[in-house]
Design an enzyme around this catalytic site. Structure first.
Site, short mmCIF file in Angstrom:
data_model
loop_
_atom_site.label_atom_id
_atom_site.label_comp_id
_atom_site.label_asym_id
_atom_site.label_seq_id
_atom_site.Cartn_x
_atom_site.Cartn_y
_atom_site.Cartn_z
N CYS A 70 63.20 22.03 44.76
CA CYS A 70 63.19 22.18 46.21
C CYS A 70 61.80 22.44 46.75
CB CYS A 70 64.13 23.31 46.63
SG CYS A 70 63.75 24.92 45.92
N ARG A 72 58.75 21.40 44.96
CA ARG A 72 57.69 20.59 44.37
C ARG A 72 58.23 19.26 43.91
NH1 ARG A 72 54.61 23.25 41.16
NH2 ARG A 72 55.50 25.26 41.71
N HIS A 111 48.36 23.94 34.25
CA HIS A 111 49.22 23.87 35.44
C HIS A 111 50.68 23.83 35.04
CE1 HIS A 111 50.51 22.86 39.51
NE2 HIS A 111 51.27 21.93 38.95
N SER A 121 55.48 29.22 41.53
CA SER A 121 56.67 29.06 42.37
C SER A 121 56.50 29.78 43.71
CB SER A 121 57.90 29.62 41.66
OG SER A 121 58.18 28.90 40.48
N THR A 127 63.45 32.31 37.93
CA THR A 127 63.93 31.92 36.61
C THR A 127 64.46 30.49 36.52
OG1 THR A 127 66.06 32.92 37.21
CG2 THR A 127 64.50 34.29 35.99
N GLN A 132 64.63 23.78 34.84
CA GLN A 132 64.28 22.53 35.51
C GLN A 132 63.22 21.76 34.74
OE1 GLN A 132 63.37 24.51 39.18
NE2 GLN A 132 65.28 23.90 40.15
N GLU A 204 73.82 24.27 41.00
CA GLU A 204 73.25 25.47 40.39
C GLU A 204 72.72 26.44 41.44
OE1 GLU A 204 69.64 26.66 37.26
OE2 GLU A 204 69.91 24.59 37.92
#
Length: 371
Positions: A70, A72, A111, A121, A127, A132, A204
């Site tokens: 959501c 990146r 990175h 984030s 977490t 992902q 999720e």
């Protein structure tokens, strides 16, 4: 400063052969730091688009991993040919260069390691990103787009992320975009006990959202999803009422707080629908948070009297407040990332030195044979 195997460095330095190529690894992407949500949603990965995007990107590199969340959208490339920025923009068909970043070699490795650890984030230490990254790598593997270099780097990133979480205490309290959204709703409404929440989505993130709503004291939750069976499964697992997507407008007046975390090709609620729901509520206010990318709540809702609409970019205040308690863990987390990245650099340099040795040995053998 990067550490590496001294023997390998000495061999490479003394070798008459050309200096080894730098680590052939690149990342290009955009995130919450470089692009607002209205730009990020232009580079979102919608259901069914993965194959076409990866097919385009694989024409520019031997190994490709696509990481889309959501906050990146990033592409990791090994064996690159051409301009990575052009490859990225070509895949999505948008001019995004003002919002893109690109790192190569050891910087790209660091990175990805920071991303997997939750250090890059919106909610530091969250977490979800570990899973992902793992799924992005597994998807690349399943499509035959992951080779020795990407496999090694992805495995290192997952290991580094796990170390950060287990050794630093950065994630002792569960943090995520969902928890920040619920905290924001709790602050705005003066508590959630006795309130009714409506969740749009059943994936999720929706499950995490429902878990945090329960912890905040909400007992009445309505779960709305395009696939009714998934909504029933989530409601049965954590408790809640199921509403079929076609009856969303009928259920909306019951909701004190609406949290949208679903993928849809269009807006599922607009200002007109929310205004009608508020009229049916006797003008009691409604708090709406859209944590979907692309957004599924029409921005015109913000102009409706009594409706309070927020999106991912509006979570910043909660995020910064939560970070204060975890700031002390950041130096140790950074040290773990640097150590893990150095291990990868050492592996690359040693591997390069071995390849040079083998090539040098073959060359001497051919010279002896010609004598």
């Amino acid at each position: 400063m990067t550490l590496a195997c001294p023997t390998a460095r000495r061999f490479v330095a003394r070798s008459p052969l050309p200096a080894p190529d730098p680590l052939d690894f690149v990342v290009v992407g955009l995130n919450h730091n470089t692009a607002p949500v209205e730009v990020r949603e232009r580079a979102a990965v919608r259901a069914g688009e993965e194959d076409a995007l990866l097919a385009h990107l694989s024409r520019h590199a031997r190994e490709v991993m696509l990481l889309a969340t959501c906050n990146r959208t990033e592409v990791y490339l090994a064996g690159l040919s051409g301009d990575p920025l052009a490859a990225f923009q070509g895949a999505w068909g948008h001019a995004l260069e003002d919002h893109l970043y690109s790192y190569s070699g050891e910087d790209a490795v660091s990175h990805l390691y920071r991303v997997a650890a939750g250090l890059d984030s919106l909610v530091i230490g969250e977490t979800q990103i570990q899973g992902q990254v793992k799924r992005a790598w597994q998807a690349a593997n399943a499509r035959g787009l992951s080779g020795p270099l990407l496999n090694k780097i992805a495995q290192g990133a997952l290991a580094a992320g796990k170390r950060v979480r287990t050794e630093t205490g950065l994630s002792d309290s569960v943090v995520s975009v969902s928890s920040a959204a619920v905290e924001l709703a709790e602050l705005a409404l003066g508590g959630l006990s006795g309130r009714t929440a409506l969740i749009i989505g059943a994936g999720e993130t929706a499950e995490l959202t429902l878990t945090h709503l329960r912890a905040a004291g909400i007992e009445d939750v309505i779960v709305v999803n395009r696939t009714a069976e998934r909504a029933r499964q989530l409601a049965a697992k954590l408790g809640g009422r199921v509403c079929a997507a076609e009856f969303l407008h009928e259920a909306l007046p019951e909701a004190d707080v609406v949290i949208a975390s679903s993928a849809a090709p269009h807006y599922v609620l607009n200002g007109e629908a929310v205004a009608a729901a508020l009229a049916a509520r006797g003008e009691r206010p409604m708090f709406l948070i859209d944590i979907s990318v692309p957004r599924i709540l029409d921005p015109d809702i913000a102009g409706v009297r009594g409706a309070h609409l927020l999106n991912l970019d509006d979570l910043t205040a909660v995020v910064h407040r939560n970070l204060q308690g975890r700031r002390a863990a950041l130096p140790q987390a950074g040290a773990i990332i640097r150590e893990a990245a150095s291990d990868l650099s050492r592996w690359h340099l040693t591997r390069t030195a071995q390849q040079m040795l083998r090539g040098h040995g073959r060359g001497q053998g051919l010279a002896a044979a010609s004598d």
